[in-house]
Enzyme design. Sequence first.
Site, PDB file in Angstrom:
ATOM      1  N   HIS A 284      -7.271  -5.377  -0.918  1.00  0.00           N
ATOM      2  CA  HIS A 284      -6.093  -4.647  -0.457  1.00  0.00           C
ATOM      3  C   HIS A 284      -5.515  -5.181   0.850  1.00  0.00           C
ATOM      4  O   HIS A 284      -4.306  -5.277   1.018  1.00  0.00           O
ATOM      5  CB  HIS A 284      -6.482  -3.178  -0.285  1.00  0.00           C
ATOM      6  CG  HIS A 284      -5.319  -2.242  -0.336  1.00  0.00           C
ATOM      7  ND1 HIS A 284      -4.521  -2.109  -1.444  1.00  0.00           N
ATOM      8  CD2 HIS A 284      -4.803  -1.392   0.580  1.00  0.00           C
ATOM      9  CE1 HIS A 284      -3.571  -1.223  -1.208  1.00  0.00           C
ATOM     10  NE2 HIS A 284      -3.724  -0.775   0.019  1.00  0.00           N
TER      11      HIS A 284
ATOM     12  N   SER B 145       0.809  -1.202   0.000  1.00  0.00           N
ATOM     13  CA  SER B 145       0.000   0.000   0.000  1.00  0.00           C
ATOM     14  C   SER B 145       0.853   1.268   0.000  1.00  0.00           C
ATOM     15  O   SER B 145       1.720   1.438  -0.841  1.00  0.00           O
ATOM     16  CB  SER B 145      -0.947  -0.051   1.205  1.00  0.00           C
ATOM     17  OG  SER B 145      -1.902   0.952   1.131  1.00  0.00           O
TER      18      SER B 145
END
Length: 293
Positions: free
Chosen positions: A260, A110
């Site tokens: 994610h 991320s």
Amino acid sequence: MIRKAGYPVEAHVIMTEDGYLLTLHRISGDNDSLPVLLLHAYLLADQGYNVWLGNFHGTTYSKTHISLSPSNPTFWNFSFDEIGIYDVSAMVTFITNLRSQPLHTCVGHSMGTTCFYVMASERPEIARMVKMMFNFGPVFLNHMQSPIRFLVPIRRMIKTLQPIILSDFLDVVSVKAMEHYVQEIHSGKFRKYDYGRARNQLIYNSAEPPDYNLANITVPSALFYGSGDLLVNIVDVKRLYRILPNVVDLYEVPWSKFNHLDFIWAKDAPKLVYERAFKLMKNTNLNNVILIG
Ligand SMILES: *[C@@H]1O[C@H](CO)[C@@H](O)[C@H](O)[C@H]1NC(C)=O
Ligand SMILES: *[C@@H]1O[C@H](CO)[C@@H](O)[C@H](O)[C@H]1NC(C)=O
Ligand SMILES: *[C@@H]1O[C@H](CO)[C@@H](O)[C@H](O)[C@H]1NC(C)=O
């Protein structure tokens, strides 16, 4: 928390060039009781790697500055630009000096990947110390409509989970970093923080903020992404793949709902993600790994 799981752990405090004191944790060992966030750290330690956990400034273990107190707004005056240029650089340099050889694998997730791109494009002399970069759910530009929209449900979700995740994930998303991401959605450019034309002129010597030069990043990179990831658009990953000059692996996790945060705590992540990453790491013959983001 790490020690409780039976792994030896050391803490090292290092200072960045802009005066923040960061704690780096080093883990090595062979037990596999797994609190979520540290999942990949344990898996890597089990493979015999020296694993370092990078705590960016502002997070629980790195909330100190030589002169600024966290109650001072200037302490929080940073985006992923400063984290990349100062924190990631300090960590990589420290580990390299300690081992007297450039041998890290860097694993970013991320915002950790965004910070790495900043470091690698702005400080190529330090990027050269990194022999391989793994990018899990890489973020540089963003075709999603609003990161805030997606962060809100994530916040809500995380609160129901372990406190360590709360601090390690949420603290890192400083307001300025969020604004910086939003600016990139509007401009369509991966570039430095936009202070407005007049202040840009003073700070950057140009009315527009300068771009980060991704085409200059020569570190061998592996890009792993999930097609169920709401924060990372596949269009952007493909674009990143075309821009980065040295991508050694582009891998879509073979599970359509992989999102994610699954990189961090999906039960299947070892099989779907880490097995492949370990194979690539073995090929590079390195034994120091740093995890960021
Ligand atoms: C690993 O964990 C088990 C229990 O889960 C424990 O009995 C054992 O002592 C641990 N090993 C090490 C090396 O800490
Ligand atoms: C934040 O940093 C910018 C750029 O260096 C500077 O212009 C601004 O005054 C700083 N603001 C605070 C509150 O420290
Ligand atoms: C980075 O790339 C730009 C153009 O793409 C080039 O002018 C510059 O010399 C490069 N810098 C380094 C350090 O390679």
